[in-house]
Design a protein around this motif. Structure first.
Motif, short mmCIF file in Angstrom:
data_model
loop_
_atom_site.label_atom_id
_atom_site.label_comp_id
_atom_site.label_asym_id
_atom_site.label_seq_id
_atom_site.Cartn_x
_atom_site.Cartn_y
_atom_site.Cartn_z
N PHE A 135 96.99 57.98 134.29
CA PHE A 135 96.61 58.88 135.01
C PHE A 135 95.19 58.20 135.29
O PHE A 135 93.90 58.68 136.08
N GLY A 136 94.49 57.67 133.60
CA GLY A 136 93.21 57.29 134.00
C GLY A 136 92.19 58.06 133.11
O GLY A 136 91.22 57.76 132.55
N ARG A 137 92.71 59.12 132.92
CA ARG A 137 91.91 60.30 131.80
C ARG A 137 92.82 61.23 131.67
O ARG A 137 94.05 61.43 132.00
N ILE A 138 92.47 62.08 130.20
CA ILE A 138 94.02 63.35 130.18
C ILE A 138 93.16 64.20 130.79
O ILE A 138 92.18 63.99 131.01
N PRO A 139 94.19 64.79 132.27
CA PRO A 139 93.98 65.54 133.36
C PRO A 139 93.04 66.08 132.64
O PRO A 139 93.13 67.57 131.21
N LEU A 140 92.22 66.89 133.64
CA LEU A 140 91.12 67.85 132.92
C LEU A 140 91.61 69.29 132.75
O LEU A 140 91.32 70.59 132.34
N HIS A 141 93.15 70.04 133.25
CA HIS A 141 93.84 71.03 133.11
C HIS A 141 94.32 71.44 131.46
O HIS A 141 94.64 72.38 131.40
N VAL A 142 94.18 70.43 131.05
CA VAL A 142 95.41 70.29 129.32
C VAL A 142 94.10 70.10 128.79
O VAL A 142 93.61 68.62 128.53
N LYS A 143 94.19 70.65 127.49
CA LYS A 143 93.38 70.39 126.10
C LYS A 143 95.06 69.59 125.50
O LYS A 143 95.19 70.53 124.79
N LEU A 144 94.73 68.25 124.42
CA LEU A 144 95.11 68.05 123.85
C LEU A 144 94.38 68.42 122.26
O LEU A 144 93.66 67.41 121.91
N VAL A 145 95.14 69.33 121.42
CA VAL A 145 95.21 69.55 119.86
C VAL A 145 95.31 69.01 118.96
O VAL A 145 97.13 69.69 119.08
N ALA A 146 94.66 68.52 117.75
CA ALA A 146 95.95 67.99 116.45
C ALA A 146 95.21 69.09 115.50
O ALA A 146 94.14 69.34 115.54
N ILE A 147 96.93 69.20 114.75
CA ILE A 147 96.77 70.04 114.27
C ILE A 147 97.44 70.09 113.14
O ILE A 147 98.80 69.24 113.88
N ASP A 148 97.26 70.48 111.30
CA ASP A 148 98.81 69.95 110.84
C ASP A 148 98.80 71.98 110.31
O ASP A 148 98.02 72.82 109.52
N PHE A 149 100.19 72.05 111.23
CA PHE A 149 100.66 73.65 111.01
C PHE A 149 100.98 73.89 109.56
O PHE A 149 100.41 74.90 109.27
N ASP A 150 100.87 73.15 108.86
CA ASP A 150 100.96 73.10 107.04
C ASP A 150 99.93 74.40 106.70
O ASP A 150 100.17 75.45 106.03
N ARG A 151 98.40 73.53 107.01
CA ARG A 151 97.67 73.93 105.77
C ARG A 151 96.63 74.42 107.70
O ARG A 151 95.55 75.34 106.70
N GLN A 152 96.51 74.54 108.41
CA GLN A 152 95.63 75.00 109.49
C GLN A 152 95.65 76.42 110.18
O GLN A 152 96.89 76.96 110.15
N ASP A 153 95.01 76.63 110.26
CA ASP A 153 95.32 78.92 111.20
C ASP A 153 95.33 78.17 112.55
O ASP A 153 94.80 77.76 113.27
N LEU A 154 96.67 78.85 112.77
CA LEU A 154 97.30 78.84 114.54
C LEU A 154 95.64 78.74 115.15
O LEU A 154 95.17 78.66 116.53
N GLY A 155 95.59 80.56 114.99
CA GLY A 155 94.76 81.18 115.75
C GLY A 155 93.30 81.07 115.71
O GLY A 155 92.69 80.38 116.67
N ALA A 156 92.86 79.86 114.56
CA ALA A 156 91.21 79.41 113.91
C ALA A 156 91.46 78.53 115.31
O ALA A 156 90.50 77.82 116.13
N VAL A 157 91.74 77.81 115.35
CA VAL A 157 92.43 76.26 116.18
C VAL A 157 91.81 76.59 117.35
O VAL A 157 91.55 75.72 117.94
N LEU A 158 92.71 77.62 118.21
CA LEU A 158 93.11 76.98 119.10
C LEU A 158 91.81 78.13 119.50
O LEU A 158 91.18 78.03 120.44
N GLU A 159 91.34 78.73 118.81
CA GLU A 159 89.91 79.40 119.54
C GLU A 159 88.51 78.52 119.42
O GLU A 159 88.26 78.50 120.55
N SER A 160 89.14 77.52 118.72
CA SER A 160 87.80 76.08 118.84
C SER A 160 87.68 75.43 119.78
O SER A 160 86.64 75.26 120.06
N HIS A 161 88.84 76.02 120.26
CA HIS A 161 88.95 74.76 122.04
C HIS A 161 89.72 75.47 122.94
O HIS A 161 89.59 75.37 124.02
N GLY A 162 88.34 76.65 122.97
CA GLY A 162 88.56 77.35 123.67
C GLY A 162 89.04 78.07 124.38
O GLY A 162 89.11 79.24 125.77
#
Length: 287
Positions: A135-162
């Motif tokens: 696409f030439g860029r990551i489409p603006l309506h999508v946020k790709l979020v890297a997470i370690d599901f074993d160690r990071q808090d899902l809610g906190a990670v999502l909140e930090s990405h808006g």
């Protein structure tokens, strides 16, 4: 065990890409992006244009896991349809363990929807690269979020990405639950319990009677590969889910077997494909 799930990130998308080489009237699902978003193996997949090679590939895959082909196609088609049907009742989409799934980019109904795709860095980073290539860029309506599901808090990670739990959200959890411990499942539902009333979720699960070795259904090789080697570790019987979800404020709307989904999606194509009873699909709503 999340690392084991990450290794399967591109596999389902590769099968979807091969499906596109069937004539249009015989396809179970349409996905013109699957091939283009794959991080590797596209030259090999090109060979699947040849009918004998494609037929051989499907037979080889089905030999050790009967019904897996229709399973992959039907579950993705089902989630697509539920998502589209819900578009006017939701504010956001969150795909947990998105891998190289393409629906955020190929479904026109989602083009104005805020979408978060979460996965481990081993999948997120190459997917970002492929999206920029296509696409030439990551489409603006999508946020790709890297997470370690074993160690990071899902809610906190999502909140930090808006993301906000006040948004009525459609959650996708496809082909993931069997890799988690019950603690991991409950941790995810601890987060889901905080989400807005009217939120929805579609997720797959493996039956416990298969994991316990009581109902192999022709998957002896799959049992050895995934269960004996402790890669698949969580399963549940259908009658246990309503009370489980009720603990977290969710209600089961549908719990579908793949024989039912095959009747809806495979039969109209005229193709003869096995279905598997070891995995099922739940669609639920937050009360």
């Amino acid at each position: 065990m999340a690392k084991e799930a990450a290794k399967t990130g591109a596999g389902p998308t590769a099968l979807i890409a091969i499906e596109q080489y069937f004539p249009k009237k015989e396809r179970i699902i349409e996905d013109d992006l699957a091939y283009r978003l794959l991080p590797s193996g596209r030259v090999f997949l090109w060979l699947m244009r040849l009918n004998p090679v494609r037929a051989w590939m499907i037979r080889a895959i089905e030999k050790g896991a009967p019904g897996i082909w229709s399973c992959m196609m039907c579950r993705k088609r089902y989630i697509d349809e539920k998502l589209i049907d819900s578009i006017n009742q939701i504010d956001a989409v969150v795909n947990l363990g998105a891998g190289f799934d393409t629906r955020a980019y190929r479904l026109p109904a989602l083009s104005d929807m805020n979408i978060w795709e979460l996965d481990q860095p081993v999948n997120i980073e190459p997917k970002q690269a492929r999206l920029r290539k296509v696409f030439g860029r990551i489409p603006l309506h999508v946020k790709l979020v890297a997470i370690d599901f074993d160690r990071q808090d899902l809610g906190a990670v999502l909140e930090s990405h808006g993301y906000s739990t006040e948004k009525r959200t459609f959650f996708i959890w496809e082909g993931v639950t069997q890799y988690l411990t019950e603690k991991g499942i409950r941790t995810t539902f601890d987060f889901l319990a905080k989400t807005a009333t009217g939120s929805q979720i579609a997720f797959t699960y493996v039956r416990k009677d298969f994991l316990d070795g009581r109902a192999m259904n022709g998957w002896e090789k799959g049992y050895k590969d995934f269960v004996t080697n402790k890669i698949w570790i969580f399963g549940m019987e259908p009658d246990a889910w309503p009370n489980f979800l009720k603990e977290y404020g969710w209600k089961v709307i549908e719990d579908m077997g793949y024989d039912e989904l095959a009747e809806k999606y495979v039969k109209p194509t005229g193709r003869i494909l096995a279905s598997t009873p070891i995995e099922r699909m739940i669609y639920a709503e937050k009360l």
